[in-house]
Design an enzyme around this catalytic site. Structure first.
Site, short mmCIF file in Angstrom:
data_model
loop_
_atom_site.label_atom_id
_atom_site.label_comp_id
_atom_site.label_asym_id
_atom_site.label_seq_id
_atom_site.Cartn_x
_atom_site.Cartn_y
_atom_site.Cartn_z
N LYS A 225 37.37 54.27 -17.89
CA LYS A 225 37.91 53.14 -18.61
C LYS A 225 37.79 51.86 -17.81
O LYS A 225 37.90 50.76 -18.35
CB LYS A 225 39.40 53.37 -18.92
CG LYS A 225 39.70 54.60 -19.73
CD LYS A 225 41.23 54.76 -19.85
CE LYS A 225 41.57 56.15 -20.32
NZ LYS A 225 43.02 56.41 -20.18
N GLY A 226 37.64 51.99 -16.51
CA GLY A 226 37.80 50.86 -15.59
C GLY A 226 36.95 49.64 -15.89
O GLY A 226 37.37 48.52 -15.61
N GLU B 241 29.86 48.99 -14.20
CA GLU B 241 30.91 49.77 -13.56
C GLU B 241 31.93 48.84 -12.91
O GLU B 241 31.63 47.70 -12.57
CB GLU B 241 30.25 50.70 -12.53
CG GLU B 241 31.19 51.54 -11.68
CD GLU B 241 32.06 52.53 -12.44
OE1 GLU B 241 32.75 52.11 -13.38
OE2 GLU B 241 32.07 53.71 -12.04
N ASP B 242 33.15 49.34 -12.76
CA ASP B 242 34.19 48.52 -12.12
C ASP B 242 34.02 48.48 -10.60
O ASP B 242 34.02 47.41 -10.00
CB ASP B 242 35.60 49.00 -12.49
CG ASP B 242 35.82 50.50 -12.25
OD1 ASP B 242 34.89 51.19 -11.80
OD2 ASP B 242 36.94 50.98 -12.51
N ASP C 297 32.46 53.07 -5.08
CA ASP C 297 33.21 53.48 -3.89
C ASP C 297 32.28 54.32 -3.01
O ASP C 297 31.60 53.80 -2.13
CB ASP C 297 34.46 54.23 -4.34
CG ASP C 297 35.43 54.51 -3.22
OD1 ASP C 297 35.23 53.96 -2.12
OD2 ASP C 297 36.39 55.28 -3.42
N VAL D 93 42.50 49.33 -4.86
CA VAL D 93 42.77 48.09 -5.59
C VAL D 93 43.07 48.39 -7.05
O VAL D 93 42.58 49.37 -7.60
CB VAL D 93 41.60 47.08 -5.50
CG1 VAL D 93 41.43 46.56 -4.08
CG2 VAL D 93 40.29 47.70 -6.00
N ASP E 285 42.89 50.94 -12.18
CA ASP E 285 44.23 51.52 -12.28
C ASP E 285 44.61 52.37 -11.08
O ASP E 285 43.77 52.73 -10.26
CB ASP E 285 44.30 52.42 -13.51
CG ASP E 285 43.57 53.76 -13.29
OD1 ASP E 285 42.43 53.72 -12.79
OD2 ASP E 285 44.14 54.82 -13.60
N ARG F 86 46.25 48.24 -15.17
CA ARG F 86 44.94 47.79 -15.66
C ARG F 86 45.00 46.38 -16.24
O ARG F 86 44.00 45.68 -16.31
CB ARG F 86 44.43 48.73 -16.77
CG ARG F 86 44.05 50.12 -16.29
CD ARG F 86 43.27 50.84 -17.37
NE ARG F 86 43.18 52.28 -17.18
CZ ARG F 86 42.25 52.89 -16.44
NH1 ARG F 86 41.35 52.18 -15.81
NH2 ARG F 86 42.24 54.20 -16.33
#
Ligand code: IMP
Ligand code: MG
Length: 179
Positions: free
Chosen positions: A45-46, A101-102, A105, A155, A161, A167
């Site tokens: 969902k990010g 993408e958010d 990582d 973060v 989230d 969010r």
């Protein structure tokens, strides 16, 4: 929830910086695709908030679709295997694709999705991530569009989230509470 929340730390990337960066990324995408139709694929969902702002900065015919993925529990870090919870609705053969993408990582999610989608024969496939970790040696070759590099640490905000919380924060902030 708010500035007084003891689980939230300093702002990492504020709303104005986000706005400027999203506009810049939108300009780059507009130039790079030169009016050719592009399919933006948001990773739920990010990335939903980032995608919503980004499409409004692109002056070209865009379509959107979404994928949702989840990691295979604790084996993800080693195997790099993610499970597709929701797949694309569209056939991407011959299409120009941008994965949105958010945060990148470890990079495992995006490298898995990239491999999976490339096997479907798109005309092109690029990655656009709002955030990426500073320590990410493979980043340059995998990701064409990066918003901000940030150090290690969790973060939240602007779509990101912890346990489905935060969010809706308009800034990206450090999360300092329990996970
Ligand atoms: P990767 O496969 O290790 O690159 O993980 C990327 C995914 O992990 C992102 O799509 C996020 O869902 C999640 N993630 C990683 N770091 C953070 C963070 O600091 N805040 C929120 N989500 C994160
Ligand atoms: Mg994500």
């Amino acid at each position: 929830m708010g500035r007084e929340d003891p689980n939230l730390g300093d702002v990492v990337v504020g709303r104005d910086a986000i706005k400027h960066k999203v506009a810049e990324l939108g300009r780059r995408l507009t130039e790079d695709y030169g009016g050719r139709p592009v399919l933006l694929v948001g990773i739920l969902k990010g990335a939903w908030m980032f995608l919503a702002d980004l499409v409004r900065e692109i002056e070209a015919p865009v379509e959107i679709d979404f994928m949702a993925v989840s990691s295979y529990g604790s084996t993800t870090r080693t195997s790099g295997v993610v499970r597709i919870i929701k797949d694309l609705e569209q056939d991407i053969t011959g299409r120009e694709i941008v994965l949105v993408e958010d945060i990148l990582d470890s990079g495992l999610t995006l490298s898995y999705l990239r491999k999976t989608l490339l096997a479907r024969g798109p005309a092109s496939l690029e990655i656009c991530t709002l955030l990426a970790r500073e320590e990410q040696p493979d980043l340059e070759e995998m990701v064409r569009y990066t918003g901000f590099r940030i150090p290690a640490g969790w973060v939240v905000g602007y779509g990101l989230d912890v346990d489905e919380q935060y969010r809706n924060l308009p800034d990206i902030v450090w999360y300092t509470g329990p996970k």
